[in-house]
Design an enzyme around this catalytic site. Structure first.
Site, PDB file in Angstrom:
ATOM      1  N   GLU A 129      -5.288   3.482  -6.602  1.00  0.00           N
ATOM      2  CA  GLU A 129      -5.427   4.515  -5.565  1.00  0.00           C
ATOM      3  C   GLU A 129      -6.848   5.073  -5.464  1.00  0.00           C
ATOM      4  OE1 GLU A 129      -2.457   5.061  -4.078  1.00  0.00           O
ATOM      5  OE2 GLU A 129      -1.039   4.383  -5.596  1.00  0.00           O
ATOM      6  N   GLN A 171      -9.496  -4.238  -6.646  1.00  0.00           N
ATOM      7  CA  GLN A 171      -8.709  -3.095  -6.191  1.00  0.00           C
ATOM      8  C   GLN A 171      -9.603  -2.002  -5.606  1.00  0.00           C
ATOM      9  OE1 GLN A 171      -5.073  -2.257  -6.267  1.00  0.00           O
ATOM     10  NE2 GLN A 171      -5.469  -4.413  -5.909  1.00  0.00           N
ATOM     11  N   GLY A 177       0.150  -7.546  -5.011  1.00  0.00           N
ATOM     12  CA  GLY A 177      -1.200  -8.058  -4.810  1.00  0.00           C
ATOM     13  C   GLY A 177      -2.208  -7.395  -5.706  1.00  0.00           C
ATOM     14  N   LYS A 205      -5.878   3.827 -17.675  1.00  0.00           N
ATOM     15  CA  LYS A 205      -5.549   4.577 -16.468  1.00  0.00           C
ATOM     16  C   LYS A 205      -5.472   3.578 -15.306  1.00  0.00           C
ATOM     17  CE  LYS A 205      -8.227   8.697 -17.836  1.00  0.00           C
ATOM     18  NZ  LYS A 205      -9.339   9.590 -17.418  1.00  0.00           N
ATOM     19  N   GLY A 206      -4.818   3.953 -14.234  1.00  0.00           N
ATOM     20  CA  GLY A 206      -4.694   3.061 -13.089  1.00  0.00           C
ATOM     21  C   GLY A 206      -5.897   3.125 -12.162  1.00  0.00           C
ATOM     22  N   PHE A 240       0.810  -1.231   0.000  1.00  0.00           N
ATOM     23  CA  PHE A 240       0.000   0.000   0.000  1.00  0.00           C
ATOM     24  C   PHE A 240       0.839   1.275   0.000  1.00  0.00           C
ATOM     25  CE2 PHE A 240      -2.084  -3.232   2.791  1.00  0.00           C
ATOM     26  CZ  PHE A 240      -2.978  -3.717   1.856  1.00  0.00           C
TER      27      PHE A 240
END
Length: 735
Positions: free
Chosen positions: A700, A633, A463, A696-697, A237
């Site tokens: 977060e 996620q 992970g 895009k991620g 994290f």
């Protein structure tokens, strides 16, 4: 052929993890393995007067006790300890460098023994005497001494004047306490000493090449003398972005003793590592009666260590989400006698958006306006700070789909007006944003004549599903089944990769794999066209694709040649290509992911017990590579957001500068009973500007906005506004 990109694909490393065959940093062994246990300081600031190790050394099985007086030579300049994500300002911490104590639980000695139990017992016998100096660990006590950080958020207009003249105003402070990562895997390193002084380092890290450079720099070693490996990581994290001190201590002992050494920190010792810094977020909003923002000011005051200035973007998110006529944002840091803070999921945004979105909710209450309607009226199609349009922003669609799925239209506006038996029901919402970043990566692909493919990069999988994403992209680009792909990562000898963080890994490594696959396709085409009577004559690389084990003309699928035949005719047993992915700087668009979070809480009216019974998180994050792992996620981020809102808080006794709840019993985190219904919605978003695959991620964005949505729901349920996290029952019950 079955397409894998965009599908709900199970983790390719899942079997290894659930069967226990996946090996973590502290599970690698060697015949000569010794065990190191850290002795931690018991004061927050001062110096070591003496260290008596005689009783520890007398214990049968103890090999050595390392201190600052007898360690091997290490670097004496700051640059020797500065890793790729270290703060630009300050002096990185140097393990066992001298007699100075900078924070409580700082390592002051390392006991090395033939087995861990002996080392742990002997560590209790090390007698350390200190001279304690005056110290400070309380952010609130030092807020007036905080200094301004240069953050790239430009003031627009005269926000002070606009705020004073606004018909409707809101001004309040919101508090975020220190929060710790507490991953399941403890930080540990196993260092093998090889002939000639070479080291093989198994480390819990989010960046093997970052750790490799760090170890080489600290101990003045050559790059080819240190190999760092981290094939599996049991949660991080952000805590594994920087090399943590146990890897330096394990390497130090291995170099001195010329044998393998393992160092694993205790759970309590991990509370002297990376953490989300305590922050005071002050928001002032001014608006006209119709809800248009006329002024937005955001001041963040965060803690950092005495030796480094760590900060993240708390203050720029209002510029990304909303239109305001004027704005002003400042970020300040207070230096305390603590370890340097670090990145924790959604760093900056999780804290800053909490304050911003609670303030927006309070403004909506003052305007007697629906909170969602206020956000729609203030919606911005441009990044207000950069004055740029977004490469894509489908936040309005997130609002709509999230609200519809949640049933927001049925919300009764009045606080305490919704009930379920003896429980008060509250509905709250929040907007969220994160940066859509991408970094230079490289990958290597090896294809063999029997159809097997190996894809390799030095990147990590903490992970998040990197193994699976790499396999999916390679399978689709090379036209082979998923089970024909082997992925190698987490090894510093593999093609270059930065640390895995910031939600940039999936987008970045995918493009490196595509580029390497393009080179393989081009070579296969050249060999295929050299075959007698080739059906692919005259075609360019862009006019063919790889599918079902063959190289195929896109316009006419009947024109194809099996890849195995091509390689056999070309006399090739294998084709190997390595390519990188670099991304052109785009100064014409802002790049972000966005989401809308809707939360329901139920609160026992008499006892104040809070339950988060429903969360809907609608996310716009470009092209989703794997709907299953991406949803996982977001769900994980939501659970962390529940913890941030209701549970997590490191409590320091400022008389001693020591964390009182440095364990997983008293540092509260959400568990199964705290997590109820979580619905994740991915809003379709095509973005061909950000990169050619439109990725895009998502790592977060899942936590951002969740604490605010829950806090706003708590207010709606009770009519009581709690601005300092976590929201605990005592804060609700006290008058």
């Amino acid at each position: 052929m079955t397409a894998h990109i965009g599908t709900a694909t199970s983790r390719v490393d899942g079997r290894a993890k659930v069967t226990g065959s996946a090996k973590y940093a502290a599970e690698f062994s060697a015949p000569d393995l010794a065990f190191g246990v850290v002795v931690s300081s018991t004061i927050p600031k001062g110096r070591i007067v003496s260290i008596d190790t005689s009783r520890a050394r007398a214990v049968d099985g103890v090999i050595d006790v390392l201190t600052h007086t007898n360690r091997v030579k290490i670097a004496d300049k700051d640059d020797g300890y500065r890793d790729e994500v270290a703060p630009e300002d300050g002096s990185p911490y140097r393990p066992l460098y001298d007699d100075r104590v900078h924070f409580n639980f700082q390592p002051v000695a390392l006991v090395v023994a033939e087995d861990e139990d002996t080392a742990r017992f002997a560590a209790t016998l090390v007698d350390v005497r200190y001279h304690t100096e005056d110290f400070a660990t309380d952010l609130h006590a030092k807020r007036e001494q905080a200094f301004k950080v240069d953050k790239p958020v430009k003031p627009r207009g005269d926000a002070t004047k606009a705020l004073a003249g606004a018909p409707v105003r809101h001004d309040a402070e919101y508090g975020v306490p220190i929060e710790y990562h507490n991953p399941m895997e403890l930080f540990g390193s196993t260092v093998l000493w090889k002939d000639g002084g070479k080291l093989v380092v198994y480390d819990k890290t989010q960046g093997v090449q970052n750790v490799q450079r760090y170890v080489c720099s600290v101990f003045d070693l050559k790059e080819h003398d240190v190999q760092v490996m981290s094939p599996f990581v049991g949660g991080a994290f952000g805590s594994g972005l920087r090399p943590q001190y146990q890897v330096a201590l394990a390497a130090m002992a291995a170099l001195k003793l010329r044998r393998a050494v393992r160092v694993v920190l205790s759970r309590a010792q991990m509370y002297a590592l990376c953490y989300r810094p305590a922050t005071i977020e002050r928001l002032a909003l001014g608006a006209s009666q119709d809800g248009a923002l006329t002024a937005l000011t955001h001041e963040a005051i965060a803690m950092t260590s005495q030796h480094e200035s760590f900060s993240r973007n708390d203050i720029g998110w209002g510029e990304v989400l909303y239109t305001s006529e004027t704005s002003r944002a400042t970020h300040r840091l207070a230096k305390l006698d603590v370890p340097t803070p670090g990145d924790m999921r959604g760093p900056g945004a999780a804290s800053g958006v909490y304050g911003l979105e609670c303030a927006m909710d309070e403004l909506a209450v003052a305007l007697k306006m629906d909170p969602l309607e206020l956000r729609l009226r203030c919606y911005s199609d441009r990044d207000q700070d950069k004055n740029l349009p977004f490469s894509s922003k489908r936040l309005k669609e997130c609002y709509q789909k999230g609200a519809d799925a949640f049933g927001w239209a049925k919300r009764s506006a009045e606080p305490r007006s919704m009930r379920d038996g003896r429980e008060l029901v509250g509905w709250g919402m929040a907007s969220a944003a994160w940066e859509a970043m991408q970094m230079p990566f490289a990958s290597r692909i090896v294809m063999t004549a029997n159809g097997h493919v190996e894809v390799a990069s030095a990147t990590s999988d903490i992970g998040t599903g990197t193994y699976t994403i790499m396999a999916q992209v390679a399978a689709d680009m090379l036209g082979v089944p998923l089970d024909s792909i082997t992925v190698k990562l987490g090894d510093s000898t593999l093609p270059k990769a930065p640390v895995e963080g910031g939600s940039w890994t999936a987008a970045s490594i995918s493009h490196a794999i595509v580029n390497a696959a393009d080179d393989i396709r081009a070579e296969l085409l050249t060999m295929a066209q050299a075959m007698p009577n080739s059906p692919l004559q005259g075609l360019t690389s862009d006019e063919v694709t790889l599918a079902d084990g063959a190289i195929v003309a896109i316009a006419d699928r009947s024109r194809s040649v099996a890849m195995s035949d091509v390689m056999r005719h070309g006399g090739k047993d294998r084709i190997e290509k390595e390519r990188g992915a670099d991304f052109e700087e785009d100064d014409k668009h802002a790049h972000n992911t966005h989401s809308a979070v809707f939360a329901e809480v139920k609160i026992d009216e008499e006892l104040g017990v809070i339950r988060v019974t429903r969360i809907v998180n609608a996310v716009a994050a470009g092209r989703i590579l794997n709907t299953k792992t991406a949803a996982s996620q977001i769900m994980g981020g939501v659970v962390m957001g529940i913890g941030m809102a209701l549970h997590e808080e490191a409590m320091i006794d400022h008389r001693f500068g020591r964390i009182m709840n440095a364990n997983v019993a008293e540092y509260h985190m959400p568990v199964n009973a705290d997590v109820h219904d979580i619905k994740v919605i991915f809003v379709e978003e095509e973005d061909r500007i950000i990169n050619k695959m439109g990725i895009k991620g998502v790592g977060e964005i899942g936590i951002v906005g969740v604490p605010a949505a829950i806090a706003n729901a708590v207010y709606h349920a009770t009519g009581k506004r709690v601005r300092d996290l976590p929201i605990t029952l005592d804060k609700l019950l006290v008058e």
